[in-house]
Design an enzyme around this catalytic site. Structure first.
Site, mmCIF file in Angstrom:
data_model
loop_
_atom_site.group_PDB
_atom_site.id
_atom_site.type_symbol
_atom_site.label_atom_id
_atom_site.label_comp_id
_atom_site.label_asym_id
_atom_site.label_seq_id
_atom_site.Cartn_x
_atom_site.Cartn_y
_atom_site.Cartn_z
ATOM 1 N N HIS A 1 0.803 -1.214 0.011
ATOM 2 C CA HIS A 1 0.013 -0.101 -0.021
ATOM 3 C C HIS A 1 0.844 1.439 -0.040
ATOM 4 C CE1 HIS A 1 -3.034 -2.904 1.191
ATOM 5 N NE2 HIS A 1 -3.840 -2.189 1.236
ATOM 6 N N GLY B 1 -0.553 -2.515 -5.707
ATOM 7 C CA GLY B 1 -1.314 -3.546 -5.576
ATOM 8 C C GLY B 1 -2.809 -3.044 -5.174
ATOM 9 N N HIS B 2 -2.572 -1.869 -4.488
ATOM 10 C CA HIS B 2 -4.103 -1.158 -4.199
ATOM 11 C C HIS B 2 -4.107 0.027 -5.170
ATOM 12 C CE1 HIS B 2 -7.447 0.437 -2.428
ATOM 13 N NE2 HIS B 2 -7.590 -0.117 -1.517
ATOM 14 N N HIS C 1 -11.435 -7.195 -5.520
ATOM 15 C CA HIS C 1 -11.641 -6.107 -4.522
ATOM 16 C C HIS C 1 -12.393 -4.879 -5.056
ATOM 17 C CE1 HIS C 1 -10.323 -3.233 -1.360
ATOM 18 N NE2 HIS C 1 -10.324 -4.329 -0.494
ATOM 19 N N GLU D 1 -13.088 -8.994 -0.244
ATOM 20 C CA GLU D 1 -13.998 -7.836 -0.318
ATOM 21 C C GLU D 1 -14.394 -7.607 -1.719
ATOM 22 O OE1 GLU D 1 -12.264 -5.580 3.412
ATOM 23 O OE2 GLU D 1 -11.134 -5.110 1.838
ATOM 24 N N GLU E 1 -18.935 -2.799 0.534
ATOM 25 C CA GLU E 1 -18.472 -1.943 1.338
ATOM 26 C C GLU E 1 -18.620 -0.321 1.212
ATOM 27 O OE1 GLU E 1 -13.803 -2.554 1.268
ATOM 28 O OE2 GLU E 1 -13.678 -0.424 2.116
ATOM 29 N N CYS F 1 -16.799 2.310 1.098
ATOM 30 C CA CYS F 1 -15.648 2.870 0.193
ATOM 31 C C CYS F 1 -16.012 2.142 -1.116
ATOM 32 C CB CYS F 1 -14.449 2.287 0.614
ATOM 33 S SG CYS F 1 -13.896 3.120 2.138
ATOM 34 N N CYS G 1 -10.699 2.841 6.231
ATOM 35 C CA CYS G 1 -10.768 3.535 5.316
ATOM 36 C C CYS G 1 -12.092 4.212 5.087
ATOM 37 C CB CYS G 1 -10.495 2.611 3.871
ATOM 38 S SG CYS G 1 -11.475 0.975 4.044
ATOM 39 N N CYS G 2 -13.090 3.561 5.621
ATOM 40 C CA CYS G 2 -14.469 4.265 5.379
ATOM 41 C C CYS G 2 -14.767 5.377 6.049
ATOM 42 C CB CYS G 2 -15.797 3.187 5.665
ATOM 43 S SG CYS G 2 -15.332 1.568 4.813
#
Lengths: 625, 625
Positions: free
Chosen positions: A131, A180-181, A253, A305, A321, A323, A389-390
């Site tokens: 990340h 990766g994200h 994801h 997710e 989710e 997000c 995160c949310c």
């Protein structure tokens, strides 16, 4: 680089005011409760103070790889909020946090606390899982938002240095890589817009083009780490299974997918890349045409997710989710600017009023990470999350909501979402203000007054939502033709200062069915009124929520209840509930032996308001009696 | 120890013959195809040869911690099979394998290849995860079955030495312990029965009593290993969250749960432990009254292969492992012997004919591990699995099926499941043979002829299944009273040699509804005839399976189709299918805009036979039109 003409440009946040109506109370909750609450949690969990770089091996609570992203989203939220509500105390907190970031930035520009104090020397060794660029992306977004909101360059300079450093490490002829994200891609395009530096756009383009190429980066990278274990996740999890232009299905994801597709749309728009735009369109169809909940929630599966298969949309075990719904708004927003097609706004609106807004409690201090469409009674909002995160994502979304309401084309002002307040724009060389007065979405009536220095001819493109079957428009009290084309009725005429347009969208209570391919909703309907999806909660019913049916012909009436949950439209009518006594001790029996149906009063409340009263069961999709 | 009187004792396998009817072809498939196939796979995957202990560090394919369990179940299956079908080639394979086990056993009696060659010195260091006693349990079961089937003590002696060794390590005043994967408990009771050695029963009792006690064993054990990571699974996963007598809900890994509850029932029966029996009853109610699929499948969740919450029974994402349905049969069998109540036999039969039998293909060489109740078309049987518990588990179940058919009480012969063949029993001091002629479950007629050396009075208790609403009995052609009590009609009279009892169970096609608490089946029905649950497969229908509805009043007719899948009863009638054209490009719309319903012919086939023809979608629960 050549630009693919974006049909629309969103208005700047500073040019949009939200006052009164549906949204102002929510923005107040965000400003007064949520943004301070999140700061408190960032502080309490050590995220803020980790930036002092004082953690040492052996200390508890080691700074986590994605902590900066939470702090960055809070800065973004706070910056946008103080832009409309000047607040010296908040400014001080923002500046303090930025000062800590200044101190945490390394001489070469690198900025990630974990890899500075916990695992020094290991930066960029695990792009797959760790990340770093995701955090960099959120810092960049925060830097741009802070600059736009305050005019200050403090954070913008930090993140520009960081981006310059990343640009010096990765790219053609340098080290190969992509995160990766996904997230940095769309952030770099924002940085390009804020600074005019084309290298940021090129770096975003590089990350997007590199993704999913062979030899597979994360294999090479794992081998270099001496990590011989198989990848713990499928490459689809990170949308790195194929080069992005070959991807046809929204997979993996869901948040990552949305951020990637948003970055792809940005780069497509900036570079005129038609194959990238085509991929965006395909992925949009996949995500919203076959994998989206009626709430605009996406990512059906808890495991990873992730998106499920086409039409895999279970209700109670939905992940959806918060997000991811926000990410869907980001993607929709970008597609809308490019194509000026109301279907993107329809999805953006669906996600906003349902899947996103449900993510925060009425008091602004509790959050859903996961948004199921049915609950046995055990699912509740929480103060915060280890993976947080949310909460700051909703906060920044609400604080910057104005960006989603209007756009300008060369010769028209577009109104996408109806919110009480004001917009200022330059259309066809003319300064235009639009004063909007509406209780939308509780009411379908929208009154718009045009303010002009001098009369002028331009279009006012008002969105006729996909859910609306009948609408009418008057201009200065006289009916006007307003046939929608691709979701917008464009009123083009010589306008005078003070001209008043009234749009009336017919907004009856509707039943919604899902495609029969959605096995979980066969024989069920949801209740929707305007863009609002409803649900039934246990606290409004004596019969167990699971035993409540809705007859196809039972009338349903909408009523504004000013005392309920800050005031909302409830939907009431008669349903039926099966007598469960006949099922005592029985799991299966003949339908002839099932309980009798009896009439019960149903009260449905907006889905986004659920779990704000007595905890209990909830259902969006009711079986048809 | 005092014994709680078991009301019933199952007949020995050698006293039960299965010939003709429904079952003989399946046992033939098992004998001729499945048992050889599994041996081939055990050999090919290295499981057999691993017993030579020749693996060395650096070699590929290290022997896995649970390999012995697969081999053991194969020995058990092969031994039971050769008992009814002598087969010198098979005997040779069994003996060879036992010889390898002899060689693999350590001087102290220990027998696990992984901990002998891969991780020597680490035995018993991770009872939580590493399955040593689980494997020991299966070896013990194999040793007992081999002894009973052949009279040979070769394997029985190996496993007795192993059990003695385990008994020397674990127990009061020795090392505390119990296995993360239950199995050894029920196996030790079998070994106690076979050898008469009460210490094996005491060890089983110890493991059961120790489970879930504080301080929590697996924490202590992890600390001793220096493993500071949190337990990767919840203690509920291994049913070690509470002492077993305090457990009220069937939770965690469903196979483990069933093996534990079976062992608890065994120990309760042997020791007269009423609190343990009470726990078994509660867990039975939880597992079968609120958490069981209509197929007898259990364990709704993929995650943790685990039970879900009450009424959490999703269809397409069902886990319902084949081994869990087999485990449910084991538990039901034990409760049935203790309580002589037909409701246990009802569940045993439901699991057998549906959830278990579906686990194997018609050709006996492919297996389902997971048994969903609906499929989009992507779920198919496989030749074998890395984790290969299911294939040899079905094989041993079928090879020892006779154990489930009959029991003797002090004064009655109980017939639980109707299968063509013969039983020999001693009832009230009298030798009784029962010749059964039936096509059950295709037909509800069962002809039973009593064979006696001399006339005598005793009871013949014939089960009236829970699914049956009307039955009649004739004795030598004359109607006889046969009122069922707790699921059995006991015909008690002076019997003559050659007396003939004909039981006729009314077996119409029935619709089954699920409790409204099962959200996934609201508004749906399943089709059942006798104990057989039906499904619709895509290959029999033009309309997509997901678009097919069944009207409540549409007649459904049963017909024996001798050419279909080895001959089976199909259920045919008219349903309705929604025209999906109206849904093109649409995921949600008004039910008024949905496609028209048109009449379509429905053909339902037994669920256990699905996925033996052209691959495609499948559904058990059809929406009611």
């Amino acid at each position: 680089m050549p630009r693919l003409t974006r049909k629309l440009r969103p208005l700047a946040l500073a040019d949009v005011t939200i006052s009164g109506g549906f949204w102002q109370p929510w923005l107040e909750i965000n400003r007064v409760s949520s943004i301070p609450h999140i700061y408190t949690m960032l502080k309490r969990t050590g995220r803020i103070d980790s930036l002092r770089l004082q953690w040492k091996p052996g200390d508890p609570n080691p700074p986590h790889i994605f902590w900066e992203s939470d702090t960055a989203k809070w800065i973004e939220a706070a910056s946008c909020s103080r832009a409309t509500h000047p607040d010296p105390d908040l400014d001080r907190l923002i500046d303090e946090t930025i000062a800590l970031l200044t101190g945490a930035q390394q001489p070469d520009g690198y900025l990630n606390v974990h890899y500075t104090v916990v695992e020094p020397g290991k930066r960029w060794t695990n792009l797959r899982d760790c990340h770093e660029m995701y955090c960099a992306g959120h810092l960049i977004e925060a830097g741009v938002a802070h600059f736009r909101a305050t005019g200050k360059r403090t954070l913008l300079e930090i993140v520009s240095r960081y981006a310059d450093y990343i640009d010096s490490v990765f790219g053609p002829g340098k080290r190969p890589g992509y995160c990766g994200h996904e997230e940095i891609e769309l952030a770099l395009v924002k940085l390009y817009h804020a600074t005019g530096e084309e290298r940021y756009l090129r770096l975003a383009q590089y990350f997007i083009n590199e993704r999913g190429r062979k030899p597979y980066l994360y294999d090479t990278e794992a081998a270099a780490r001496g990590d011989t274990r198989p990848d713990w996740a499928d490459p689809e999890y990170r949308q790195s299974h194929l080069p992005v232009r070959e991807q046809r299905d929204a997979v993996g994801h869901a948040v990552r997918a949305m951020y990637l597709y948003s970055g792809m749309a940005d780069v497509a728009a900036e570079t005129g890349d038609a194959t990238l735009l085509a991929a965006c369109r395909r992925l949009w169809e996949s995500a919203t045409g076959r994998k989206m909940y009626v709430t605009g929630g996406i990512g059906a599966r808890h495991h990873g997710e992730a998106f499920g298969l086409d039409y895999e949309l279970p209700n109670e075990s939905a992940y959806a989710e918060t997000c991811a719904a926000i990410g869907l708004m980001l993607f929709a927003h970008r597609m809308l600017q490019m194509e000026a097609d109301g279907r993107y706004a329809d999805v953006l609106e669906r996600a906003l009023f349902n899947g996103v807004l449900a993510g925060m409690s009425r008091d602004g201090a509790k959050y859903f990470y996961v948004n199921p469409l049915a609950s046995g009674g055990g699912h509740h909002r929480q103060e915060f999350f280890d993976c947080a995160c949310c909460p700051p994502n909703i906060a920044r979304l609400l604080a910057s909501l104005g960006l989603n309401l209007y756009s300008a084309s060369d010769d028209a002002l577009y109104v996408h979402l109806y919110a009480a307040g004001q917009a200022k724009a330059r259309i066809a060389g003319q300064s235009v203000t639009l004063q909007v007065d509406t209780q939308y979405p509780w009411s379908g009536q929208v009154r718009m007054r045009i303010g002009l220095d001098a009369p002028g001819t331009f279009g006012l493109a008002v969105r006729i939502p996909g859910w609306c079957r009948k609408h009418k428009v008057t201009i200065n009290g006289k009916p006007a033709a307003a046939k929608p084309v691709r979701g917008y009725a464009t009123l083009r005429r010589p306008w005078q200062d003070g001209d008043e347009v009234v749009l009336t969208l017919d907004m009856p209570v509707e039943r919604v069915a899902a495609s029969p391919m959605v096995a979980d909703n066969v024989g069920r309907v949801a209740i929707q009124r305007g863009p609002i999806v409803y649900c039934v909660e246990q606290c409004d019913h004596k019969a167990p929520v699971r035993s409540i049916f809705l007859a196809d012909k039972a009338p349903l009436a909408a009523r504004f209840d000013k005392r309920l949950l800050g005031g909302c439209v409830v939907v009431e009518g008669w349903g039926a509930a099966e007598d469960l006594g006949k099922w005592k001790g029985r799991l299966y029996q003949s339908p002839r032996e099932a309980g009798k149906m009896r009439r019960v009063k149903i009260r449905a409340v907006p889905y986004f308001l659920w779990d704000n009263r007595k905890p209990g069961a909830m259902a969006v999709w009711l079986p048809r009696a």
